[in-house]
Motif scaffolding. Structure first.
Motif, short mmCIF file in Angstrom:
data_model
loop_
_atom_site.label_atom_id
_atom_site.label_comp_id
_atom_site.label_asym_id
_atom_site.label_seq_id
_atom_site.Cartn_x
_atom_site.Cartn_y
_atom_site.Cartn_z
N GLU A 1 47.33 16.11 -38.45
CA GLU A 1 46.32 15.85 -39.47
C GLU A 1 46.17 14.34 -39.60
O GLU A 1 47.14 13.64 -39.84
CB GLU A 1 46.72 16.47 -40.80
N SER A 2 44.93 13.86 -39.43
CA SER A 2 44.68 12.42 -39.48
C SER A 2 44.67 11.92 -40.91
O SER A 2 44.75 12.71 -41.87
CB SER A 2 43.34 12.10 -38.81
N ALA A 3 44.57 10.60 -41.04
CA ALA A 3 44.60 10.00 -42.38
C ALA A 3 43.42 10.45 -43.23
O ALA A 3 43.52 10.52 -44.46
CB ALA A 3 44.60 8.48 -42.25
N ASN A 4 42.27 10.76 -42.61
CA ASN A 4 41.10 11.19 -43.39
C ASN A 4 41.06 12.71 -43.60
O ASN A 4 40.07 13.25 -44.08
CB ASN A 4 39.81 10.73 -42.72
N GLY A 5 42.13 13.43 -43.22
CA GLY A 5 42.22 14.86 -43.48
C GLY A 5 41.74 15.75 -42.37
O GLY A 5 41.78 16.99 -42.52
N THR A 6 41.32 15.21 -41.24
CA THR A 6 40.87 16.03 -40.13
C THR A 6 42.07 16.60 -39.39
O THR A 6 43.00 15.88 -39.02
CB THR A 6 40.02 15.20 -39.14
N VAL A 7 42.06 17.92 -39.16
CA VAL A 7 43.13 18.59 -38.44
C VAL A 7 42.72 18.74 -36.98
O VAL A 7 41.61 19.19 -36.68
CB VAL A 7 43.42 19.97 -39.06
N VAL A 8 43.60 18.34 -36.07
CA VAL A 8 43.34 18.42 -34.64
C VAL A 8 44.35 19.38 -34.03
O VAL A 8 45.56 19.24 -34.22
CB VAL A 8 43.45 17.04 -33.96
N VAL A 9 43.84 20.39 -33.29
CA VAL A 9 44.68 21.35 -32.58
C VAL A 9 44.58 21.01 -31.10
O VAL A 9 43.49 20.93 -30.53
CB VAL A 9 44.21 22.80 -32.84
N SER A 10 45.72 20.80 -30.46
CA SER A 10 45.72 20.27 -29.09
C SER A 10 45.35 21.31 -28.04
O SER A 10 44.71 20.97 -27.04
CB SER A 10 47.09 19.69 -28.77
N THR B 1 49.62 19.28 -25.27
CA THR B 1 50.16 18.68 -26.49
C THR B 1 49.68 17.23 -26.64
O THR B 1 49.15 16.63 -25.71
CB THR B 1 51.70 18.68 -26.46
N ILE B 2 49.89 16.70 -27.83
CA ILE B 2 49.57 15.30 -28.13
C ILE B 2 50.86 14.52 -27.96
O ILE B 2 51.80 14.64 -28.76
CB ILE B 2 49.00 15.16 -29.55
N ALA B 3 50.91 13.73 -26.88
CA ALA B 3 52.15 13.05 -26.54
C ALA B 3 52.42 11.85 -27.45
O ALA B 3 53.57 11.50 -27.69
CB ALA B 3 52.11 12.61 -25.08
N GLN B 4 51.36 11.23 -27.95
CA GLN B 4 51.54 10.03 -28.78
C GLN B 4 50.82 10.25 -30.11
O GLN B 4 49.62 10.54 -30.14
CB GLN B 4 50.97 8.80 -28.06
N ILE B 5 51.54 10.16 -31.19
CA ILE B 5 50.98 10.43 -32.51
C ILE B 5 50.23 9.21 -33.01
O ILE B 5 50.80 8.10 -33.03
CB ILE B 5 52.09 10.82 -33.51
N PRO B 6 48.98 9.36 -33.44
CA PRO B 6 48.22 8.23 -33.96
C PRO B 6 48.83 7.68 -35.25
O PRO B 6 49.49 8.41 -36.00
CB PRO B 6 46.83 8.82 -34.21
N VAL B 7 48.59 6.42 -35.51
CA VAL B 7 49.10 5.78 -36.72
C VAL B 7 48.46 6.44 -37.94
O VAL B 7 47.24 6.63 -38.01
CB VAL B 7 48.79 4.27 -36.71
N GLY B 8 49.29 6.80 -38.91
CA GLY B 8 48.79 7.41 -40.14
C GLY B 8 48.60 8.90 -40.07
O GLY B 8 48.30 9.53 -41.10
#
Length: 420
Positions: A213-222, A191-198
């Protein structure tokens, strides 16, 4: 071509058949290459490739998505910004080298974001090179590689962000979020323990975020075990991915293979230099060789030999050339026999007769009187019965030698008696 030939062909019939055979076979090979060549040269599948049949590959994912109505394509070009369909980077490396040019995952994701085209990045987890279990412990990829892929996917460089794993070897987890509710069954959920800003959390577990989902629309699956071939049939994994892809409203997905070592830039030089299209080059070279062999032989009548000078030899050469030029071998032999018998009839001083057969019979009568085999009529009939084609050459030469020998024996016998 040479004087006296029947067709003027440079190649013999057997050579022509061989050339035609080579042309037809190579032509069939070219057609087969164009129609079926791609099926013969699939690249060697790696452990995490979309077409690999290994346990941590993604072949099961691709086949299930196709059965569900999605169009699944493989991307092997470095034009990452192209295409409005979602581009999936499944456990990618952070660098790819295509035809000597270095490409970075962060740049590829950034180019996709600038073009407003959707991107999905699945983080790595297992190192199958040493197996899933090594010395009684699960063998995972180095922590640094996971962080590098995570940073490249989000376009940030923050070592404080963490990706963590649970302790359960095969745990059952409830996932909830904007995508819905799903049951997941994976070994040691990552899992992603710390969520990035935005960033927006699309799906999470009690241990941390699973899909963001990042601010630029990229989806990351952990966790890649949600998509691995050995695990894809468990729980709600297929439904989870349908929900992720439905978010983009596309019926097509493209799975990138360039960051798995299968990058390919389309170029004419590369296409013609690899099997099976290299057969096109071989075919063209073969035709050039045949044309060279064809052109290496002089076309047309052979060059004239050294002149005989004025006299009987020149008259004989000219007469033979005129007589032989362009005549089939059968007709040429018959004309030669007729001329020899006419000459014999004159030199023996026989009475003139209206037909050639009667003259041959008169020559045979003289031959019997002089003890020479009477073959004039026989040779005339044999020459008249010769057919056409190259197969009669041997018989024609026999007849020509026989009538020449017959003439010499009669005339020599006549000269001997005259001298006595």
């Amino acid at each position: 071509m040479k004087r006296g030939s029947e067709t003027g062909d440079i190649f013999s019939p057997w050579v022509r058949r061989a050339v035609l055979t080579v042309v037809f076979v190579s032509g069939a090979a070219v057609v087969g290459t164009l129609l079926y060549g791609a099926k013969l040269v699939l690249p060697q599948a790696g452990s995490t490739d979309s077409y690999g049949g290994g346990p941590i590959g993604h072949r099961a994912f691709a086949e299930v998505m196709e059965r569900l109505g999605m169009h699944v394509l493989q991307g092997r070009t470095d034009r990452y910004e192209n295409g409005s369909a979602p581009l999936l980077f499944l456990e990618p490396a952070v660098e790819a080298r295509i035809e000597g040019r270095l490409h970075r995952l962060a740049d590829a994701v950034e180019r996709r974001g600038e073009a407003a085209n959707p991107t999905v990045v699945v983080l790595p987890k297992w190192d199958f090179a040493v197996g899933l279990v090594a010395d009684g412990r699960v063998a995972g990829v180095p922590k640094g590689r996971i962080d590098e892929v995570f940073d490249a996917a989000l376009g940030i460089d923050d070592p404080g962000l963490q990706v963590a794993q649970s302790d359960d070897m095969q745990g059952y987890y409830r996932l909830e979020g904007l995508l819905g509710e799903f049951a997941a069954e994976v070994p040691q959920l990552q899992t992603i323990a710390q969520i990035p800003v935005g960033a927006t959390v699309l799906l999470e577990s009690p241990f941390g975020a699973v899909v963001v989902e990042s601010a630029n629309g990229t989806v990351v699956v952990s966790d890649p075990d949600l998509i691995h071939s050995f695990n894809f049939h468990r729980a709600d994994h297929a439904a989870l991915w349908v929900a992720i892809l439905d978010r983009f409203g596309s019926d097509t997905i493209v799975i990138d293979e360039t960051f798995h070592g299968h990058g390919k830039v389309l170029s004419l030089k590369e296409a013609l230099g690899q099997f099976p299209t290299v057969l096109l080059v071989v075919h063209a070279l073969l035709l050039l060789v045949l044309l060279f062999l064809l052109g290496s032989k002089r076309f047309g009548p052979p060059e004239e030999s050294v002149g005989y000078g004025h006299g009987p030899q020149e008259a004989i050469a000219v007469a033979a050339s005129v007589l032989a030029d362009g005549q089939p071998i059968g007709r040429l032999t018959y004309n030669y026999v007729v001329e020899v018998l006419q000459d014999l009839h004159r030199q023996l001083g026989l009475a003139d007769t209206p037909t050639l057969l009667a003259r041959a019979e008169g020559i045979d009568t003289v031959a019997q009187q002089r003890g020479v085999p009477a073959v004039a009529v026989s040779l005339l009939n044999q020459a008249n019965g010769l057919g056409e084609g190259r197969r009669v050459h041997g018989e024609a030469w026999k007849i020509a030698r026989a009538v020449h020998s017959f003439r010499m024996r009669l005339l020599n016998r006549n000269r001997t008696k005259a001298s006595l």
